[in-house]
Scaffold this motif. Structure first.
Motif, PDB file in Angstrom:
ATOM      1  N   ARG A  40       0.840  -1.110  -0.069  1.00  8.26           N
ATOM      2  CA  ARG A  40       0.134   0.173   0.104  1.00  8.26           C
ATOM      3  C   ARG A  40       0.828   1.332  -0.066  1.00  8.26           C
ATOM      4  O   ARG A  40       0.389   2.399  -0.227  1.00  8.26           O
ATOM      5  N   GLY A  41       2.293   1.025   0.045  1.00  8.59           N
ATOM      6  CA  GLY A  41       3.079   2.302   0.062  1.00  8.59           C
ATOM      7  C   GLY A  41       3.135   3.000   1.595  1.00  8.59           C
ATOM      8  O   GLY A  41       3.890   4.046   1.461  1.00  8.59           O
ATOM      9  N   GLN A  42       2.718   2.292   2.368  1.00  5.64           N
ATOM     10  CA  GLN A  42       2.776   3.055   3.751  1.00  5.64           C
ATOM     11  C   GLN A  42       4.013   2.643   4.591  1.00  5.64           C
ATOM     12  O   GLN A  42       4.381   3.231   5.514  1.00  5.64           O
ATOM     13  N   GLY A 289      -0.624   8.456   3.046  1.00  5.23           N
ATOM     14  CA  GLY A 289      -0.025   7.518   4.246  1.00  5.23           C
ATOM     15  C   GLY A 289       1.578   7.349   3.719  1.00  5.23           C
ATOM     16  O   GLY A 289       2.069   6.358   4.413  1.00  5.23           O
ATOM     17  N   ALA A 290       2.035   7.825   2.632  1.00  7.76           N
ATOM     18  CA  ALA A 290       3.579   7.485   2.135  1.00  7.76           C
ATOM     19  C   ALA A 290       4.195   7.900   3.370  1.00  7.76           C
ATOM     20  O   ALA A 290       4.171   9.047   3.985  1.00  7.76           O
ATOM     21  N   PRO A 291       5.489   7.341   3.908  1.00  8.34           N
ATOM     22  CA  PRO A 291       6.205   7.837   4.954  1.00  8.34           C
ATOM     23  C   PRO A 291       6.616   9.133   4.730  1.00  8.34           C
ATOM     24  O   PRO A 291       7.174   9.613   3.659  1.00  8.34           O
ATOM     25  N   PHE A 292       6.757   9.723   5.805  1.00 10.34           N
ATOM     26  CA  PHE A 292       6.913  11.343   5.927  1.00 10.34           C
ATOM     27  C   PHE A 292       8.429  11.340   6.351  1.00 10.34           C
ATOM     28  O   PHE A 292       8.632  10.963   7.632  1.00 10.34           O
ATOM     29  N   TYR A 293       9.339  12.105   5.743  1.00 14.55           N
ATOM     30  CA  TYR A 293      10.751  12.194   6.127  1.00 14.55           C
ATOM     31  C   TYR A 293      11.093  13.524   6.466  1.00 14.55           C
ATOM     32  O   TYR A 293      10.983  14.720   5.436  1.00 14.55           O
ATOM     33  N   VAL A 294      11.013  14.187   7.663  1.00 11.80           N
ATOM     34  CA  VAL A 294      11.343  15.579   8.168  1.00 11.80           C
ATOM     35  C   VAL A 294      12.855  15.950   8.527  1.00 11.80           C
ATOM     36  O   VAL A 294      13.328  15.097   9.268  1.00 11.80           O
ATOM     37  N   LEU A 295      12.961  17.203   8.280  1.00 13.60           N
ATOM     38  CA  LEU A 295      14.181  17.611   8.835  1.00 13.60           C
ATOM     39  C   LEU A 295      13.802  18.533  10.102  1.00 13.60           C
ATOM     40  O   LEU A 295      13.383  19.771   9.951  1.00 13.60           O
ATOM     41  N   ALA A 316       9.964  15.306  17.844  1.00  9.49           N
ATOM     42  CA  ALA A 316       9.222  14.408  18.836  1.00  9.49           C
ATOM     43  C   ALA A 316       7.628  14.721  18.354  1.00  9.49           C
ATOM     44  O   ALA A 316       6.946  13.862  18.469  1.00  9.49           O
ATOM     45  N   VAL A 317       7.367  16.012  18.241  1.00 11.33           N
ATOM     46  CA  VAL A 317       5.989  16.373  17.970  1.00 11.33           C
ATOM     47  C   VAL A 317       5.793  15.842  16.460  1.00 11.33           C
ATOM     48  O   VAL A 317       4.565  15.131  16.362  1.00 11.33           O
ATOM     49  N   ALA A 318       6.508  15.929  15.580  1.00 17.65           N
ATOM     50  CA  ALA A 318       6.202  15.348  14.187  1.00 17.65           C
ATOM     51  C   ALA A 318       6.231  13.937  14.146  1.00 17.65           C
ATOM     52  O   ALA A 318       5.030  13.429  13.504  1.00 17.65           O
ATOM     53  N   ALA A 319       6.961  13.166  14.981  1.00 20.65           N
ATOM     54  CA  ALA A 319       6.906  11.702  14.770  1.00 20.65           C
ATOM     55  C   ALA A 319       5.767  11.229  15.524  1.00 20.65           C
ATOM     56  O   ALA A 319       5.070  10.191  15.028  1.00 20.65           O
ATOM     57  N   SER A 320       5.248  11.775  16.656  1.00 14.19           N
ATOM     58  CA  SER A 320       4.040  11.340  17.331  1.00 14.19           C
ATOM     59  C   SER A 320       3.004  11.678  16.506  1.00 14.19           C
ATOM     60  O   SER A 320       1.763  11.178  16.767  1.00 14.19           O
ATOM     61  N   ALA A 321       3.022  12.709  15.500  1.00 19.71           N
ATOM     62  CA  ALA A 321       1.576  12.872  14.692  1.00 19.71           C
ATOM     63  C   ALA A 321       1.808  12.107  13.345  1.00 19.71           C
ATOM     64  O   ALA A 321       1.059  12.382  12.658  1.00 19.71           O
ATOM     65  N   GLY A 322       2.678  11.633  13.134  1.00 21.45           N
ATOM     66  CA  GLY A 322       2.785  10.490  11.856  1.00 21.45           C
ATOM     67  C   GLY A 322       3.941  10.720  10.923  1.00 21.45           C
ATOM     68  O   GLY A 322       3.883   9.826  10.153  1.00 21.45           O
TER      69      GLY A 322
END
Length: 434
Positions: A40-42, A289-295, A316-322
């Protein structure tokens, strides 16, 4: 012999690959669950078929949050041996991915050394390497030149490539008209923007996207859709440029999946704390739902020298939100190429953020180490505490430098220690304070 082209191709056809089995074991998930999420690409399992020494990891919001470490030489810091030392230190500290962002010298031997020796996922940004590879100015490069470097990196065994496919010639007008404070701060994004301005042509990574997908499918390379318009300061967060590019990345995600190419989507850099969770949810919806990669995201602009902390707060906020994948930020961010100690500080801060988020998301067994630490602290088992610590070396050094008189306390509380008093009280012992 593989009877599938990519992890996503296998997953869609009901095949459970060795990489899926490895990820399932690490994540306390069934192999069928991982296969379904990849289909599903998630979840993305970034594993170029030529990177044979890789220890596979899955990237997805329902799995453990993964950490990426950016490294590479520059014109001012040219020592590949030092960079390799940073790589091995990063892997030893638990980084799941290394991005080689080298922008000087003969980059290919170092890149090949990474994919032949390093067990972590290896990522690159091919547009950085284009000028170096051809030894020509940006404006003289053709679209074919730029795409050929994508193929070169795939042939070298790179597991994922950041490509700034989401900006187009329309973006030029947006940047000029919307008057951002920081314009474009993505290095790759700025190069693509400059190339379009100088040549008058459309973004080749957008115009020839299908050709790029064919390359990625051939080698099982994951595309990390770069966010050229990510905000570089709080004032630019969630603006028209950022959100419109995200919408385009959502469209490109679906086109990649149609060709069985795995995708990650890159996200914001600087962002006020109260906007982060909403941005994660918007991305999950637009990109299905594609994995999100944040700086980061970095939650303030005024902490040079401490941006590993501003990044960890946002992460921490970003990862806890997805968000699924955190790109580390070091104390040297905005200032200099990080040294070995900067790399360590950046990784530790990112690991703390990722771990805190995993507990909040109730990832299976995420809190096991915390429970073991609590038991060790209650019983004053110092050796066990070092085993449970993210950075045991630093923890042990601090205690040894300020050693207390008695082992059942620390030099802050001494005999006033609450844990000591409670242990004695519950055991019916006399509590001596003075």
């Amino acid at each position: 012999m593989r009877n599938y082209t990519t992890q996503m191709d296998a997953a869609k056809r009901g095949i459970i690959t060795p990489e899926m089995k490895a990820v399932a074991a690490k994540e306390y998930r069934t192999e069928e669950e991982i296969r379904d999420l990849v289909a599903r690409g998630q979840v993305a399992i970034c594993a170029n078929k030529l990177h044979t020494c890789i220890e596979p990891n899955g990237v997805g919001s329902m799995l453990r949050t993964k950490i990426n470490v950016n490294l590479g030489v520059s014109a001012d810091c040219k020592d590949y041996d030092i960079e390799m030392k940073k790589v091995m230190a990063a892997v030893d500290m638990g980084a799941e991915a290394i991005m080689d962002l080298s922008s000087h010298g003969n980059t290919q031997p170092f890149r090949r050394k990474l994919t032949s020796e390093c067990p972590a996922m290896i990522g690159t940004v091919p547009v950085y390497d284009s000028v170096i590879h051809y030894q020509r100015d940006l404006a003289t490069l053709t679209a074919k030149d730029l795409i050929d470097v994508v193929r070169l990196h795939a042939e070298d065994g790179v597991d994922f490539v950041t490509l700034h496919c989401g900006i187009t010639r329309k973006t030029i007008d947006q940047i000029k008209n919307h008057k951002r404070k920081m314009n474009i701060v993505s290095r790759g994004g700025s190069l693509v923007f400059a190339w379009m301005c100088m040549t008058g042509n459309e973004n080749p990574f957008y115009e020839y996207y299908d050709e790029i997908l064919d390359i990625c499918r051939e080698y099982d390379v994951t595309i990390s859709l770069g966010d050229a318009c990510r905000p570089g300061c709080l004032a630019d967060a969630s603006d028209v440029c950022q959100i419109e590019e995200l919408v385009r990345l959502g469209e490109l995600t679906k086109r990649a999946w149609a060709k069985d190419v795995q995708v990650m989507v890159e996200g914001p850099g600087h962002m006020p704390l109260d906007q982060i969770a909403a941005n994660m949810k918007i991305q999950q919806t637009i990109c299905q739902g594609a994995p999100f990669y944040v700086l980061g995201p970095l939650v303030t602009d005024i902490a040079p020298g401490y941006d590993h902390i501003t990044s960890a707060i946002g992460g921490a906020v970003a990862a806890s939100a997805g968000a699924a994948f955190l790109c580390y930020v070091t104390p040297a961010e905005h200032l200099a190429l990080p040294n070995v100690e900067d790399v360590k500080q950046g990784i530790i801060a990112s690991k703390i953020a990722a771990h805190a988020a995993d507990i909040a998301k109730k990832i299976p067994h995420a809190m096991d180490q915390d429970n073991a630490m609590a038991d060790a602290r209650r019983t004053f088992d110092w050796e066990k505490q070092w085993e449970c610590a993210i950075d045991p070396e630093t923890a042990r050094k601090i205690r040894d430098d300020r050693k207390p008189e008695h082992e059942d306390s620390c030099s802050m509380c001494g005999k006033f220690c609450a844990v000591r008093s409670m242990n004695k009280a519950l055991n019916g012992e006399y509590i001596d304070i003075l």
